[in-house]
Motif scaffolding. Structure first.
Motif, PDB file in Angstrom:
ATOM      1  N   CYS A   1       0.843  -1.192   0.000  1.00  0.00           N
ATOM      2  CA  CYS A   1       0.000   0.000   0.000  1.00  0.00           C
ATOM      3  C   CYS A   1       0.879   1.242   0.000  1.00  0.00           C
ATOM      4  O   CYS A   1       2.064   1.175   0.315  1.00  0.00           O
TER       5      CYS A   1
ATOM      6  N   GLN B   1     -10.397   6.911  10.027  1.00  0.00           N
ATOM      7  CA  GLN B   1     -10.986   6.212   8.867  1.00  0.00           C
ATOM      8  C   GLN B   1     -10.018   6.191   7.685  1.00  0.00           C
ATOM      9  O   GLN B   1      -9.899   5.185   6.990  1.00  0.00           O
TER      10      GLN B   1
ATOM     11  N   HIS C   1      -7.335   3.622   8.464  1.00  0.00           N
ATOM     12  CA  HIS C   1      -7.885   2.275   8.325  1.00  0.00           C
ATOM     13  C   HIS C   1      -7.997   1.885   6.848  1.00  0.00           C
ATOM     14  O   HIS C   1      -7.605   0.783   6.447  1.00  0.00           O
ATOM     15  N   LYS C   2      -8.518   2.793   6.040  1.00  0.00           N
ATOM     16  CA  LYS C   2      -8.687   2.545   4.618  1.00  0.00           C
ATOM     17  C   LYS C   2      -7.335   2.287   3.936  1.00  0.00           C
ATOM     18  O   LYS C   2      -7.205   1.407   3.104  1.00  0.00           O
TER      19      LYS C   2
ATOM     20  N   TYR D   1      -4.332   1.263   5.340  1.00  0.00           N
ATOM     21  CA  TYR D   1      -3.438   0.221   5.840  1.00  0.00           C
ATOM     22  C   TYR D   1      -4.097  -1.102   6.215  1.00  0.00           C
ATOM     23  O   TYR D   1      -3.406  -2.008   6.654  1.00  0.00           O
ATOM     24  N   ASN D   2      -5.399  -1.231   6.027  1.00  0.00           N
ATOM     25  CA  ASN D   2      -6.060  -2.496   6.340  1.00  0.00           C
ATOM     26  C   ASN D   2      -5.535  -3.580   5.390  1.00  0.00           C
ATOM     27  O   ASN D   2      -5.525  -3.395   4.180  1.00  0.00           O
ATOM     28  N   ASN D   3      -5.065  -4.696   5.937  1.00  0.00           N
ATOM     29  CA  ASN D   3      -4.492  -5.828   5.180  1.00  0.00           C
ATOM     30  C   ASN D   3      -3.210  -5.471   4.424  1.00  0.00           C
ATOM     31  O   ASN D   3      -2.859  -6.138   3.463  1.00  0.00           O
ATOM     32  N   CYS D   4      -2.525  -4.458   4.848  1.00  0.00           N
ATOM     33  CA  CYS D   4      -1.282  -4.039   4.193  1.00  0.00           C
ATOM     34  C   CYS D   4      -0.089  -4.712   4.856  1.00  0.00           C
ATOM     35  O   CYS D   4      -0.009  -4.768   6.072  1.00  0.00           O
TER      36      CYS D   4
ATOM     37  N   SER E   1      -5.862  -2.536  15.439  1.00  0.00           N
ATOM     38  CA  SER E   1      -5.375  -3.895  15.196  1.00  0.00           C
ATOM     39  C   SER E   1      -5.089  -4.164  13.716  1.00  0.00           C
ATOM     40  O   SER E   1      -4.302  -5.046  13.385  1.00  0.00           O
ATOM     41  N   PHE E   2      -5.694  -3.403  12.814  1.00  0.00           N
ATOM     42  CA  PHE E   2      -5.449  -3.589  11.379  1.00  0.00           C
ATOM     43  C   PHE E   2      -3.984  -3.299  10.996  1.00  0.00           C
ATOM     44  O   PHE E   2      -3.520  -3.713   9.942  1.00  0.00           O
TER      45      PHE E   2
ATOM     46  N   THR F   1      -0.650  -6.264  10.391  1.00  0.00           N
ATOM     47  CA  THR F   1      -0.195  -6.979   9.195  1.00  0.00           C
ATOM     48  C   THR F   1       1.060  -6.344   8.586  1.00  0.00           C
ATOM     49  O   THR F   1       1.739  -6.968   7.772  1.00  0.00           O
TER      50      THR F   1
END
Length: 177
Positions: free
Chosen positions: A2, A20, A23-24, A26-29, A48-49, A52
């Motif tokens: 990302c 927000q 989160h958008k 770095y989520n699953n990054c 917590s996101f 990763t």
């Protein structure tokens, strides 16, 4: 993979909007191409996101937040292809609220073993513990850089006896690798 940011201490919108956006992005990054800037995040937010993330190519800026810990326990490498304030790959400043007990207490970068370029600056984090027990020179690759770690938490518990005095936290699992 990302994209990172280059905002420094400037933020857009309120704290909720800031969260927000974070989160958008770095989520699953796993790899941040650029800088990871975590600024003005409230103690009520679930970060917590961020767990990763394993690598950041630029710098990490953690400033003016009031959460207790940062879930970057899987971060292994900060490449330092860009610096904060022209020389820092890790910059941690003013992570507490003087009017409450909310504050950053642990960095928890237990897997961090390499900062390939740039220095470390960790200052004025009123309740941040176990940053002076980390042997930063073992992590930093640039021998000319002097880590700046001062004016952080005072009433900290010692490292676990198995850590030999170098740790990210008080438990046996927090020993510096």
């Amino acid at each position: 993979v990302c994209a990172g940011t280059l905002n420094g201490l400037s933020v857009t919108g309120d704290a909720q909007h800031q969260y927000q956006t974070l989160h958008k992005m770095y989520n699953n990054c796993e790899i941040v191409m650029g800088n990871l800037e975590i600024v003005l995040i409230d103690h009520t937010q679930d970060l917590s996101f961020l767990q990763t993330i394993r690598e950041v190519t630029g710098y990490i800026l953690i400033a003016m937040n009031v959460f207790a810990s940062l879930p970057l326990q899987n971060l292994r490498v900060i490449r330092g292809t860009q610096f904060y304030e022209e020389k820092f790959a890790l910059f941690v400043l003013l992570n507490y609220n003087p009017n409450t007990t909310h504050a950053l207490r642990h960095l928890g970068l237990n897997q961090l073993t390499e900062i390939l370029a740039g220095g470390v600056y960790i200052e004025k984090n009123a309740q941040l513990c176990h940053v002076d027990t980390v042997e930063w020179r073992d992590i930093m690759r640039d021998p000319r850089q002097e880590p700046i770690v001062r004016d952080n938490g005072k009433a900290c518990s010692p490292c676990h006896e198995s850590c030999g005095g170098h740790c990210w936290g008080p438990g046996p699992e927090d020993c510096q690798k």
